[in-house]
Write a protein that holds these residues in place. Sequence first.
Motif, PDB file in Angstrom:
ATOM      1  N   THR A 174       0.712  -1.046   0.026  1.00  0.00           N
ATOM      2  CA  THR A 174      -0.050   0.040   0.205  1.00  0.00           C
ATOM      3  C   THR A 174       0.881   1.266   0.064  1.00  0.00           C
ATOM      4  N   GLY A 175       0.059   2.431  -0.388  1.00  0.00           N
ATOM      5  CA  GLY A 175       0.916   3.587  -0.112  1.00  0.00           C
ATOM      6  C   GLY A 175       1.142   4.244   0.926  1.00  0.00           C
ATOM      7  N   HIS A 176       0.898   3.554   2.165  1.00  0.00           N
ATOM      8  CA  HIS A 176       0.668   4.221   3.381  1.00  0.00           C
ATOM      9  C   HIS A 176       2.579   4.684   3.696  1.00  0.00           C
ATOM     10  N   TYR A 177       2.534   5.712   4.633  1.00  0.00           N
ATOM     11  CA  TYR A 177       3.826   6.366   5.065  1.00  0.00           C
ATOM     12  C   TYR A 177       3.946   5.374   6.361  1.00  0.00           C
ATOM     13  N   ALA A 178       4.577   4.173   6.334  1.00  0.00           N
ATOM     14  CA  ALA A 178       4.741   3.538   7.596  1.00  0.00           C
ATOM     15  C   ALA A 178       5.800   2.405   7.200  1.00  0.00           C
ATOM     16  N   ARG A 179       6.484   1.723   7.971  1.00  0.00           N
ATOM     17  CA  ARG A 179       7.267   0.880   7.631  1.00  0.00           C
ATOM     18  C   ARG A 179       6.751  -0.670   8.710  1.00  0.00           C
ATOM     19  N   ALA A 180       7.301  -1.657   7.949  1.00  0.00           N
ATOM     20  CA  ALA A 180       6.925  -3.121   8.262  1.00  0.00           C
ATOM     21  C   ALA A 180       7.997  -4.036   8.137  1.00  0.00           C
ATOM     22  N   PHE A 181       8.459  -4.853   9.178  1.00  0.00           N
ATOM     23  CA  PHE A 181       9.581  -5.589   8.842  1.00  0.00           C
ATOM     24  C   PHE A 181       9.383  -6.724  10.024  1.00  0.00           C
ATOM     25  N   PHE A 182      10.252  -7.900   9.784  1.00  0.00           N
ATOM     26  CA  PHE A 182      10.311  -9.256  10.699  1.00  0.00           C
ATOM     27  C   PHE A 182      11.433  -8.880  11.594  1.00  0.00           C
ATOM     28  N   ASP A 183      11.374  -9.015  12.880  1.00  0.00           N
ATOM     29  CA  ASP A 183      12.291  -8.978  13.985  1.00  0.00           C
ATOM     30  C   ASP A 183      12.672 -10.485  14.424  1.00  0.00           C
ATOM     31  N   PRO A 184      13.816 -10.814  13.827  1.00  0.00           N
ATOM     32  CA  PRO A 184      14.055 -12.397  14.218  1.00  0.00           C
ATOM     33  C   PRO A 184      14.341 -12.503  15.968  1.00  0.00           C
ATOM     34  N   ALA A 185      14.537 -11.229  16.558  1.00  0.00           N
ATOM     35  CA  ALA A 185      14.847 -11.416  17.871  1.00  0.00           C
ATOM     36  C   ALA A 185      13.658 -11.631  18.552  1.00  0.00           C
ATOM     37  N   ARG A 186      12.726 -11.008  18.206  1.00  0.00           N
ATOM     38  CA  ARG A 186      11.178 -11.291  18.764  1.00  0.00           C
ATOM     39  C   ARG A 186      10.469 -11.944  18.218  1.00  0.00           C
ATOM     40  N   ASN A 187      11.153 -12.541  17.112  1.00  0.00           N
ATOM     41  CA  ASN A 187      10.335 -13.605  15.996  1.00  0.00           C
ATOM     42  C   ASN A 187       8.643 -13.033  15.971  1.00  0.00           C
ATOM     43  N   ARG A 188       8.626 -11.822  15.681  1.00  0.00           N
ATOM     44  CA  ARG A 188       7.404 -11.008  15.194  1.00  0.00           C
ATOM     45  C   ARG A 188       7.792  -9.958  14.052  1.00  0.00           C
ATOM     46  N   TYR A 189       6.510  -9.909  13.467  1.00  0.00           N
ATOM     47  CA  TYR A 189       6.496  -8.792  12.669  1.00  0.00           C
ATOM     48  C   TYR A 189       6.215  -7.487  13.127  1.00  0.00           C
ATOM     49  N   LEU A 190       6.879  -6.452  12.664  1.00  0.00           N
ATOM     50  CA  LEU A 190       6.864  -5.194  13.486  1.00  0.00           C
ATOM     51  C   LEU A 190       6.212  -3.997  12.559  1.00  0.00           C
ATOM     52  N   LEU A 191       5.676  -2.956  13.234  1.00  0.00           N
ATOM     53  CA  LEU A 191       5.023  -1.874  12.657  1.00  0.00           C
ATOM     54  C   LEU A 191       5.775  -0.549  13.322  1.00  0.00           C
ATOM     55  N   ALA A 192       6.327   0.314  12.433  1.00  0.00           N
ATOM     56  CA  ALA A 192       7.040   1.379  12.819  1.00  0.00           C
ATOM     57  C   ALA A 192       6.615   2.771  12.041  1.00  0.00           C
ATOM     58  N   ARG A 193       6.776   3.649  12.662  1.00  0.00           N
ATOM     59  CA  ARG A 193       6.478   5.316  12.140  1.00  0.00           C
ATOM     60  C   ARG A 193       7.201   5.328  10.481  1.00  0.00           C
ATOM     61  N   GLY A 194       6.625   5.848   9.567  1.00  0.00           N
ATOM     62  CA  GLY A 194       7.503   6.399   8.339  1.00  0.00           C
ATOM     63  C   GLY A 194       8.462   7.191   8.770  1.00  0.00           C
ATOM     64  N   ARG A 195       9.409   7.265   8.034  1.00  0.00           N
ATOM     65  CA  ARG A 195      10.764   8.278   8.099  1.00  0.00           C
ATOM     66  C   ARG A 195       9.933   9.659   8.002  1.00  0.00           C
ATOM     67  N   ASP A 196       9.299   9.981   6.936  1.00  0.00           N
ATOM     68  CA  ASP A 196       8.657  11.414   7.009  1.00  0.00           C
ATOM     69  C   ASP A 196       7.407  11.518   8.098  1.00  0.00           C
ATOM     70  N   ARG A 197       8.079  11.959   9.166  1.00  0.00           N
ATOM     71  CA  ARG A 197       7.113  12.067  10.481  1.00  0.00           C
ATOM     72  C   ARG A 197       5.688  13.143  10.131  1.00  0.00           C
ATOM     73  N   ARG A 198       6.073  13.897   9.206  1.00  0.00           N
ATOM     74  CA  ARG A 198       4.872  14.942   8.897  1.00  0.00           C
ATOM     75  C   ARG A 198       3.663  14.001   8.070  1.00  0.00           C
ATOM     76  N   LYS A 199       3.982  12.882   7.566  1.00  0.00           N
ATOM     77  CA  LYS A 199       3.173  12.228   6.752  1.00  0.00           C
ATOM     78  C   LYS A 199       2.799  10.769   7.494  1.00  0.00           C
TER      79      LYS A 199
END
Length: 340
Positions: free
Chosen positions: A106-131
């Motif tokens: 999708t065109g959302h301003y956000a980030r998603a990735f897999f964290d092996p240490a937590r064994n979970r998919y994570l959601l993070a803020r987009g780099r452009d904090r204004r958007k």
Amino acid sequence: MAVAFSGGVDSVAAAWLLLQAGYQVFALTMLVTGEEEKAVEVAQRLGIAHWTVDLREPFRQEVILPFVRAYLSGLTPNPCVWCNHKLKFGLLLERARALGADFFATGHYARAFFDPARNRYLLARGRDRRKDQSYFLYLLTQSQLAYTLFPLGDRSKAENLELIRRLGLPTRPESQDVCFLRGRDYREMIRELAGDGLKPGPIVDVEGKVVGTHRGLAYYTVGQRRGLGRAWGRPYYILALDPRRNALVVGPEEFLYRSHCWVDELNFILCDRLALPVRAEVQVRYTAPAVPAVIRPEGERVRVDFAFPQKAVAPGQAAVFYQEDLVLGGGTITPYETYG
């Protein structure tokens, strides 16, 4: 690779970036408002296959009608959260998988990735904090995140506007409002759909004294100052909506501040559930800054104690919890005890 494709700048930029990265891309457009024709034209210009998925009835049942019911119940709803959870990352993602897509972008301003240490998919803020749009995505589950890509997560809006300008691609004009309102005031839709649900009632002060009459709770929200129909010699604000009494509670600005709130309908991303109190930053509406708080689990809900009182914390809005840039989770702000 399927891309949720509205034909606007962000979805077009997302599709183009994926094509450049070597993905085989096709576009999926949700038909919800009847204004999706531009997406077909842009997909053709990009040279990608395009499907329109008719979600008008699910959109009505899962977004529009709950939106109206929430306002009639004295809440301030957030329909974009529901649409993302139930439709875009629900029914549209299911359709993408059925068509053979390994991933859904999708065109959302956000980030998603897999964290092996937590064994979970994570959601993070987009780099452009204004958007940054992670606020609207806190309901995403592990199974949804496992298939999700956000190509714009590390980019700015300005970069994407410049990209589209250079490519000379036509795009759909972007709406700055709730999409199904189409520029109308939300009160117009509520008048059309509420029927007998809109009833006048008393305006009361913090001591319970009747000081006026309102036109119907759905016309108002916590923190509103205008539209009360009279003056009290000093600015008065809406402090709470009490559907039990069909009453609007008003008072001076200092009564708008809350040291805590309760949040239910929870979803956590960094963990399955919250077992112990944690420190986090909490955002109580999309346009509000995240503020330090302690989140304390209490059964099926949590209590959020702010580091300093927050103004106009509106029941029905989403409260999203962050630890640095990571979305811990979030939920819906519950109604609180009214005055008088």
